[in-house]
Structure formats: C-alpha cells, structure tokens
Scaffold this motif. Structure first.
Motif, PDB file in Angstrom:
ATOM      1  N   UNK A  11      25.985  15.828  -3.777  1.00 21.08           N
ATOM      2  CA  UNK A  11      24.869  15.118  -3.149  1.00 21.08           C
ATOM      3  C   UNK A  11      24.423  13.967  -4.033  1.00 21.08           C
ATOM      4  N   UNK A  12      24.400  12.774  -3.455  1.00 13.47           N
ATOM      5  CA  UNK A  12      23.938  11.568  -4.127  1.00 13.47           C
ATOM      6  C   UNK A  12      22.663  11.098  -3.437  1.00 13.47           C
ATOM      7  N   UNK A  13      21.567  10.991  -4.196  1.00  7.84           N
ATOM      8  CA  UNK A  13      20.274  10.587  -3.645  1.00  7.84           C
ATOM      9  C   UNK A  13      19.877   9.249  -4.260  1.00  7.84           C
ATOM     10  N   UNK A  14      19.626   8.268  -3.401  1.00  7.31           N
ATOM     11  CA  UNK A  14      19.220   6.937  -3.840  1.00  7.31           C
ATOM     12  C   UNK A  14      17.764   6.724  -3.451  1.00  7.31           C
ATOM     13  N   UNK A  15      16.899   6.508  -4.448  1.00  5.59           N
ATOM     14  CA  UNK A  15      15.493   6.268  -4.184  1.00  5.59           C
ATOM     15  C   UNK A  15      15.245   4.889  -3.610  1.00  5.59           C
TER      16      UNK A  15
ATOM     17  N   UNK B  12      29.742   4.544  -8.976  1.00  2.00           N
ATOM     18  CA  UNK B  12      29.100   5.857  -9.042  1.00  2.00           C
ATOM     19  C   UNK B  12      30.072   6.881  -8.474  1.00  2.00           C
ATOM     20  N   UNK B  13      30.440   7.873  -9.300  1.00  2.00           N
ATOM     21  CA  UNK B  13      31.310   8.959  -8.866  1.00  2.00           C
ATOM     22  C   UNK B  13      30.518  10.259  -8.917  1.00  2.00           C
ATOM     23  N   UNK B  14      30.216  10.823  -7.762  1.00  2.00           N
ATOM     24  CA  UNK B  14      29.363  12.006  -7.667  1.00  2.00           C
ATOM     25  C   UNK B  14      30.193  13.211  -7.234  1.00  2.00           C
ATOM     26  N   UNK B  15      30.278  14.212  -8.110  1.00  2.00           N
ATOM     27  CA  UNK B  15      31.042  15.424  -7.824  1.00  2.00           C
ATOM     28  C   UNK B  15      30.143  16.655  -7.722  1.00  2.00           C
ATOM     29  N   UNK B  16      28.879  16.523  -8.137  1.00  2.00           N
ATOM     30  CA  UNK B  16      27.936  17.633  -8.038  1.00  2.00           C
ATOM     31  C   UNK B  16      26.586  17.145  -7.527  1.00  2.00           C
ATOM     32  N   UNK B  17      25.820  16.458  -8.375  1.00  2.00           N
ATOM     33  CA  UNK B  17      24.510  15.971  -7.964  1.00  2.00           C
ATOM     34  C   UNK B  17      24.082  14.808  -8.857  1.00  2.00           C
ATOM     35  N   UNK B  18      23.734  13.688  -8.227  1.00  2.00           N
ATOM     36  CA  UNK B  18      23.177  12.536  -8.936  1.00  2.00           C
ATOM     37  C   UNK B  18      21.947  12.083  -8.162  1.00  2.00           C
ATOM     38  N   UNK B  19      20.808  11.966  -8.856  1.00  2.00           N
ATOM     39  CA  UNK B  19      19.552  11.571  -8.213  1.00  2.00           C
ATOM     40  C   UNK B  19      18.957  10.358  -8.926  1.00  2.00           C
ATOM     41  N   UNK B  20      18.690   9.316  -8.139  1.00  2.00           N
ATOM     42  CA  UNK B  20      18.025   8.126  -8.655  1.00  2.00           C
ATOM     43  C   UNK B  20      16.612   8.055  -8.073  1.00  2.00           C
ATOM     44  N   UNK B  21      15.633   7.722  -8.913  1.00  2.00           N
ATOM     45  CA  UNK B  21      14.280   7.496  -8.434  1.00  2.00           C
ATOM     46  C   UNK B  21      14.170   6.133  -7.771  1.00  2.00           C
ATOM     47  N   UNK B  22      12.948   5.683  -7.567  1.00  2.00           N
ATOM     48  CA  UNK B  22      12.732   4.377  -6.935  1.00  2.00           C
ATOM     49  C   UNK B  22      12.807   3.261  -7.975  1.00  2.00           C
ATOM     50  N   UNK B  23      13.110   2.063  -7.499  1.00  2.00           N
ATOM     51  CA  UNK B  23      13.161   0.859  -8.339  1.00  2.00           C
ATOM     52  C   UNK B  23      14.185   0.982  -9.470  1.00  2.00           C
ATOM     53  N   UNK B  24      15.379   1.432  -9.126  1.00  2.00           N
ATOM     54  CA  UNK B  24      16.485   1.499 -10.096  1.00  2.00           C
ATOM     55  C   UNK B  24      17.400   0.299  -9.862  1.00  2.00           C
ATOM     56  N   UNK B  25      17.724  -0.400 -10.934  1.00  2.00           N
ATOM     57  CA  UNK B  25      18.524  -1.616 -10.834  1.00  2.00           C
ATOM     58  C   UNK B  25      19.682  -1.581 -11.822  1.00  2.00           C
ATOM     59  N   UNK B  26      20.887  -1.851 -11.313  1.00  2.16           N
ATOM     60  CA  UNK B  26      22.093  -1.903 -12.137  1.00  2.16           C
ATOM     61  C   UNK B  26      22.497  -3.337 -12.420  1.00  2.16           C
ATOM     62  N   UNK B  27      23.024  -3.560 -13.604  1.00  4.94           N
ATOM     63  CA  UNK B  27      23.732  -4.788 -13.909  1.00  4.94           C
ATOM     64  C   UNK B  27      25.213  -4.562 -13.558  1.00  4.94           C
ATOM     65  N   UNK B  28      26.128  -5.401 -14.099  1.00  7.27           N
ATOM     66  CA  UNK B  28      27.527  -5.327 -13.673  1.00  7.27           C
ATOM     67  C   UNK B  28      28.354  -4.348 -14.519  1.00  7.27           C
ATOM     68  N   UNK B  29      29.443  -3.884 -13.922  1.00 10.32           N
ATOM     69  CA  UNK B  29      30.465  -3.061 -14.597  1.00 10.32           C
ATOM     70  C   UNK B  29      29.920  -1.761 -15.186  1.00 10.32           C
ATOM     71  N   UNK B  30      28.920  -1.191 -14.575  1.00 10.47           N
ATOM     72  CA  UNK B  30      28.380   0.089 -15.048  1.00 10.47           C
ATOM     73  C   UNK B  30      29.144   1.252 -14.405  1.00 10.47           C
ATOM     74  N   UNK B  31      29.089   2.412 -15.054  1.00  8.46           N
ATOM     75  CA  UNK B  31      29.761   3.608 -14.543  1.00  8.46           C
ATOM     76  C   UNK B  31      28.818   4.797 -14.654  1.00  8.46           C
ATOM     77  N   UNK B  32      28.694   5.531 -13.550  1.00  9.97           N
ATOM     78  CA  UNK B  32      27.915   6.773 -13.526  1.00  9.97           C
ATOM     79  C   UNK B  32      28.822   7.871 -12.982  1.00  9.97           C
TER      80      UNK B  32
END
Length: 224
Positions: A108-112, A123-143
């Motif tokens: 389950x992937x939750x985007x605030x 973003x590679x989600x195999x179990x659980x990833x939760x983001x709150x509100x007002x989350x901002x990514x720059x380039x070439x990041x990995x989660x």
C-alpha cells in the motif's frame, strides 16, 4: 509552449477518460480527478486498486506525466505500475514526466495532499510507504521499502524483510537522495542531496544529511 501544453492535454483526453472509468467508481470517474499524459506507461493488474476518499475528489486534482523539467531526459518514460497493490491519494498530486511508481502485490502506497515528484525519481513499494501532506521531491531520488531479493541466515531464515517507510508532513527531499526500508522522517524536514536515509533516529524541524544521514541542525521551516 502554450500550444504544446494545449496539444498535450488534447491528446491525453482519451487515455484520461479510459483510466478514470476503468479504475475509479463511476461517481468519482465522471469528475475526472486523474489526468494521465498520453505517453505515460500504465500497468494495473492482479487486482491493483486506486483509492481516493470521496471527500477529496475534485476535477484534475491529480496530474500524471505532464510536467517536464530541464534536468530530465526528454525521452524518459513516466511509469505507473500497480501489481495487486493499493495506491491511495489523499488529495492533490503531481507525478511529473519521468517519474516511476510501482506498488507490488499486497502493498500500500499512500500519498498525502499536495504531493509532488518528477524528473526520474522512483518509488518502489513492496509493503507500505506513507507520505504526509506537502511532500516535495527533487530529481533522481529513490524510495524503496524492500531489498527486492531475500537474504537468508545459515538456518534458512530471511534476514532482510521489507519494512514500512513513513514520511511526515512538509518534507523536501533533495536530489539523488535515497530513502530505504524502515525509514521514519518527521514533520518539517529537509533531506540533503545524495543522502542515505534509513531508521527512525531523525528529529522534526531539521535538516537531514549524510551517508548514513543524520539531523544536523534545527530549522523553523522551508518554503514550498
């Protein structure tokens, strides 16, 4: 530029209509809350599900594949893959050109609200990833909340199970940062570029940098 944007929107209407009608309840789909760029690669199978709470639904609240930034390879593909997992939007979201999101079976992937990612971040989600509100990514990041391959001890027990990732409200993730399984990032933080984030040892209202990353100083906030 205005003509190009208008053409992108026009060419994306068929895919947008198809996507909303296929993957959302009819009473939500008719509002067209999700707009999909015609060049976005979509794979949703094995019961993959998209959820938007009814209270959040409004027209064009989620854009996938549209925004391009100069740093991203023009031919990069935007990918949305949900293989039996759940992707939940809790408000507006901007998934820009070149982004890659995968939600595996049972995950389950939750985007605030006011979520933003682009320019070849993944973003590679195999179990659980939760983001709150007002989350901002720059380039070439990995989660990623899993190593994707299992490691066993000498008795055959798995030693590297997937672990949930939790990202709080108002977090800015700098370019080429990596967030690994088990990471817990508190509210109002800035992740420095090229940092390696794991574990739950971070302070709220702080700058987090390094390999491995740590909170190095307190901040009053940052501007979206």
């Amino acid at each position: 530029m205005v003509i190009k944007k208008g053409l992108d929107i026009l060419l994306s209407v068929p895919k947008t209509l198809w996507f909303n009608l296929c993957y959302l309840p009819v009473h939500q789909a008719v509002k067209l809350p999700i707009w999909i760029h015609y060049g976005t690669a979509i794979t949703i199978n094995k019961g993959g599900t998209i959820i938007i709470p009814n209270a959040c639904v409004c027209t064009a609240m989620i854009h996938i594949g549209f925004h391009r930034v100069e740093i991203c390879e023009p031919r990069a593909k935007t990918i949305l893959s949900i293989s039996g997992g759940v992707l939940c939007f809790l408000g507006s979201a901007h998934i820009g050109h070149g982004s890659k999101i995968h939600v595996s079976h049972g995950a389950k992937l939750i985007l605030g609200d006011n979520f933003s990612i682009s320019a070849s971040s993944a973003i590679n989600c195999y179990k659980s990833i939760r983001f709150g509100k007002d989350v901002q990514f720059s380039w070439d990041c990995l989660v990623m909340d899993s190593d994707t391959h299992k490691i066993y001890d000498d008795e055959g027990n798995v030693t590297n199970e997937a672990k949930e990732i939790v990202v709080g409200d108002k977090v800015w993730i700098g370019c080429r940062a990596t967030i690994l399984k088990g990471a817990v990032i508190p509210n109002n933080c800035v992740i420095g570029s090229c940092s390696l984030v794991s574990g739950n040892k971070y302070e709220p209202d702080s700058v987090i940098v390094g390999v491995p990353a740590k909170s190095i100083k307190k901040i009053g906030g940052w501007k979206l």
